[in-house]
Motif scaffolding. Structure first.
Motif, PDB file in Angstrom:
ATOM      1  N   THR A   1       0.852  -1.183   0.000  1.00 31.66           N
ATOM      2  CA  THR A   1       0.000   0.000   0.000  1.00 31.66           C
ATOM      3  C   THR A   1       0.893   1.240   0.000  1.00 31.66           C
ATOM      4  O   THR A   1       2.100   1.156   0.279  1.00 31.66           O
ATOM      5  N   ALA A   2       0.278   2.370  -0.272  1.00 28.75           N
ATOM      6  CA  ALA A   2       1.027   3.628  -0.223  1.00 28.75           C
ATOM      7  C   ALA A   2       1.584   3.863   1.182  1.00 28.75           C
ATOM      8  O   ALA A   2       2.732   4.290   1.334  1.00 28.75           O
ATOM      9  N   LYS A   3       0.810   3.544   2.202  1.00 28.73           N
ATOM     10  CA  LYS A   3       1.281   3.732   3.578  1.00 28.73           C
ATOM     11  C   LYS A   3       2.472   2.826   3.865  1.00 28.73           C
ATOM     12  O   LYS A   3       3.461   3.259   4.471  1.00 28.73           O
ATOM     13  N   GLU A   4       2.391   1.572   3.447  1.00 26.62           N
ATOM     14  CA  GLU A   4       3.514   0.653   3.662  1.00 26.62           C
ATOM     15  C   GLU A   4       4.772   1.161   2.962  1.00 26.62           C
ATOM     16  O   GLU A   4       5.867   1.126   3.535  1.00 26.62           O
ATOM     17  N   LEU A   5       4.613   1.642   1.739  1.00 26.31           N
ATOM     18  CA  LEU A   5       5.766   2.180   1.008  1.00 26.31           C
ATOM     19  C   LEU A   5       6.329   3.408   1.703  1.00 26.31           C
ATOM     20  O   LEU A   5       7.550   3.555   1.825  1.00 26.31           O
ATOM     21  N   LYS A   6       5.468   4.291   2.176  1.00 26.22           N
ATOM     22  CA  LYS A   6       5.931   5.484   2.889  1.00 26.22           C
ATOM     23  C   LYS A   6       6.703   5.091   4.145  1.00 26.22           C
ATOM     24  O   LYS A   6       7.740   5.688   4.459  1.00 26.22           O
ATOM     25  N   ASP A   7       6.202   4.087   4.863  1.00 31.13           N
ATOM     26  CA  ASP A   7       6.897   3.623   6.070  1.00 31.13           C
ATOM     27  C   ASP A   7       8.273   3.064   5.725  1.00 31.13           C
ATOM     28  O   ASP A   7       9.255   3.323   6.430  1.00 31.13           O
ATOM     29  N   ILE A   8       8.360   2.298   4.651  1.00 25.26           N
ATOM     30  CA  ILE A   8       9.645   1.723   4.222  1.00 25.26           C
ATOM     31  C   ILE A   8      10.601   2.833   3.802  1.00 25.26           C
ATOM     32  O   ILE A   8      11.792   2.820   4.177  1.00 25.26           O
ATOM     33  N   ILE A   9      10.112   3.792   3.058  1.00 28.38           N
ATOM     34  CA  ILE A   9      10.942   4.914   2.611  1.00 28.38           C
ATOM     35  C   ILE A   9      11.481   5.686   3.817  1.00 28.38           C
ATOM     36  O   ILE A   9      12.645   6.091   3.842  1.00 28.38           O
ATOM     37  N   LYS A  10      10.644   5.847   4.831  1.00 22.40           N
ATOM     38  CA  LYS A  10      11.084   6.532   6.052  1.00 22.40           C
ATOM     39  C   LYS A  10      12.185   5.729   6.750  1.00 22.40           C
ATOM     40  O   LYS A  10      13.184   6.297   7.197  1.00 22.40           O
ATOM     41  N   LEU A  11      12.007   4.406   6.838  1.00 20.36           N
ATOM     42  CA  LEU A  11      13.038   3.560   7.453  1.00 20.36           C
ATOM     43  C   LEU A  11      14.346   3.611   6.667  1.00 20.36           C
ATOM     44  O   LEU A  11      15.434   3.575   7.254  1.00 20.36           O
ATOM     45  N   LEU A  12      14.234   3.680   5.351  1.00 15.66           N
ATOM     46  CA  LEU A  12      15.423   3.747   4.503  1.00 15.66           C
ATOM     47  C   LEU A  12      16.086   5.123   4.555  1.00 15.66           C
ATOM     48  O   LEU A  12      17.248   5.266   4.181  1.00 15.66           O
ATOM     49  N   ASP A  13      15.329   6.123   4.999  1.00 17.90           N
ATOM     50  CA  ASP A  13      15.805   7.503   5.080  1.00 17.90           C
ATOM     51  C   ASP A  13      16.241   8.017   3.702  1.00 17.90           C
ATOM     52  O   ASP A  13      17.351   8.525   3.523  1.00 17.90           O
ATOM     53  N   ILE A  14      15.340   7.820   2.729  1.00 13.40           N
ATOM     54  CA  ILE A  14      15.594   8.263   1.359  1.00 13.40           C
ATOM     55  C   ILE A  14      14.361   8.981   0.825  1.00 13.40           C
ATOM     56  O   ILE A  14      13.296   8.952   1.445  1.00 13.40           O
ATOM     57  N   LYS A  15      14.512   9.589  -0.321  1.00 11.15           N
ATOM     58  CA  LYS A  15      13.387  10.180  -1.039  1.00 11.15           C
ATOM     59  C   LYS A  15      12.734   9.080  -1.888  1.00 11.15           C
ATOM     60  O   LYS A  15      13.422   8.146  -2.326  1.00 11.15           O
ATOM     61  N   PRO A  16      11.443   9.171  -2.148  1.00 10.39           N
ATOM     62  CA  PRO A  16      10.779   8.147  -2.966  1.00 10.39           C
ATOM     63  C   PRO A  16      11.466   7.887  -4.310  1.00 10.39           C
ATOM     64  O   PRO A  16      11.570   6.738  -4.735  1.00 10.39           O
ATOM     65  N   ILE A  17      11.984   8.914  -4.945  1.00  7.00           N
ATOM     66  CA  ILE A  17      12.634   8.740  -6.251  1.00  7.00           C
ATOM     67  C   ILE A  17      13.851   7.822  -6.152  1.00  7.00           C
ATOM     68  O   ILE A  17      14.204   7.137  -7.113  1.00  7.00           O
ATOM     69  N   GLU A  18      14.467   7.749  -4.977  1.00  7.44           N
ATOM     70  CA  GLU A  18      15.643   6.900  -4.784  1.00  7.44           C
ATOM     71  C   GLU A  18      15.290   5.418  -4.706  1.00  7.44           C
ATOM     72  O   GLU A  18      16.179   4.574  -4.753  1.00  7.44           O
ATOM     73  N   LEU A  19      14.013   5.107  -4.594  1.00  6.29           N
ATOM     74  CA  LEU A  19      13.562   3.718  -4.538  1.00  6.29           C
ATOM     75  C   LEU A  19      13.106   3.218  -5.907  1.00  6.29           C
ATOM     76  O   LEU A  19      12.775   2.056  -6.082  1.00  6.29           O
ATOM     77  N   ILE A  20      13.136   4.095  -6.892  1.00  8.64           N
ATOM     78  CA  ILE A  20      12.676   3.759  -8.243  1.00  8.64           C
ATOM     79  C   ILE A  20      13.775   3.075  -9.045  1.00  8.64           C
ATOM     80  O   ILE A  20      14.920   3.516  -9.051  1.00  8.64           O
ATOM     81  N   ARG A  21      13.392   2.025  -9.753  1.00 10.56           N
ATOM     82  CA  ARG A  21      14.276   1.373 -10.732  1.00 10.56           C
ATOM     83  C   ARG A  21      14.121   2.146 -12.043  1.00 10.56           C
ATOM     84  O   ARG A  21      13.194   1.916 -12.802  1.00 10.56           O
ATOM     85  N   LYS A  22      15.039   3.050 -12.263  1.00 11.34           N
ATOM     86  CA  LYS A  22      14.909   3.987 -13.378  1.00 11.34           C
ATOM     87  C   LYS A  22      15.168   3.374 -14.748  1.00 11.34           C
ATOM     88  O   LYS A  22      14.885   3.998 -15.760  1.00 11.34           O
ATOM     89  N   ASN A  23      15.672   2.155 -14.807  1.00 16.95           N
ATOM     90  CA  ASN A  23      15.891   1.498 -16.096  1.00 16.95           C
ATOM     91  C   ASN A  23      14.715   0.643 -16.539  1.00 16.95           C
ATOM     92  O   ASN A  23      14.750   0.052 -17.617  1.00 16.95           O
ATOM     93  N   GLU A  24      13.684   0.561 -15.715  1.00 17.93           N
ATOM     94  CA  GLU A  24      12.494  -0.197 -16.095  1.00 17.93           C
ATOM     95  C   GLU A  24      11.788   0.521 -17.248  1.00 17.93           C
ATOM     96  O   GLU A  24      11.645   1.751 -17.242  1.00 17.93           O
ATOM     97  N   ALA A  25      11.327  -0.250 -18.208  1.00 18.42           N
ATOM     98  CA  ALA A  25      10.680   0.317 -19.390  1.00 18.42           C
ATOM     99  C   ALA A  25       9.495   1.196 -19.019  1.00 18.42           C
ATOM    100  O   ALA A  25       9.314   2.281 -19.591  1.00 18.42           O
ATOM    101  N   ILE A  26       8.692   0.759 -18.060  1.00 18.37           N
ATOM    102  CA  ILE A  26       7.506   1.542 -17.701  1.00 18.37           C
ATOM    103  C   ILE A  26       7.894   2.903 -17.122  1.00 18.37           C
ATOM    104  O   ILE A  26       7.206   3.894 -17.337  1.00 18.37           O
ATOM    105  N   TRP A  27       9.002   2.968 -16.401  1.00 19.24           N
ATOM    106  CA  TRP A  27       9.459   4.254 -15.876  1.00 19.24           C
ATOM    107  C   TRP A  27       9.842   5.182 -17.040  1.00 19.24           C
ATOM    108  O   TRP A  27       9.448   6.340 -17.085  1.00 19.24           O
TER     109      TRP A  27
END
Length: 113
Positions: free
Chosen positions: A38-64
């Motif tokens: 869920t969005a909340k679960e992702l936000k919690d993980i991002i907070k634990l990782l101490d990163i910005k959401p963009i840093e969790l993106i696989r930028k080489n994926e075709a859909i991105w």
């Protein structure tokens, strides 16, 4: 309990899983492509990782590249993109209590287990 967000088709994710198996510590596998976050679960993980959401993106994926790359996106829009397209989430992610790491390189997992 330790958790790993795992994609069996990813070699780095399989290496992370192997490291956890060899640690002898109990852990739970979260197949995030099947059991989407869920969005909340992702936000919690991002907070634990101490990163910005963009840093969790696989930028080489075709859909991105085709759907998101050249668009100005807010953090919430990036999180929404990952919820709808879990392939975009960098992997593996290992969570241990209030700590989390992206297991690239795999040795980073050892820092929190």
């Amino acid at each position: 309990m330790i958790k790993i967000l795992h994609n069996n088709r990813c070699s780095k994710s399989r290496c992370g899983l192997e490291l956890l198996e060899n640690s002898g510590k109990p852990f739970k596998i979260i197949k995030y492509l099947e059991d989407t976050l869920t969005a909340k679960e992702l936000k919690d993980i991002i907070k634990l990782l101490d990163i910005k959401p963009i840093e969790l993106i696989r930028k080489n994926e075709a859909i991105w590249k085709t759907e998101f790359k050249n668009h100005p996106l807010t953090d919430d829009q990036i999180i929404d993109a990952m919820v709808k397209n879990p392939k975009l989430i960098e992997r593996p992610i290992v969570i241990n209590g209030y700590k989390a790491v992206i297991g690239r390189p795999t040795e980073k997992i050892s820092e929190i287990i």
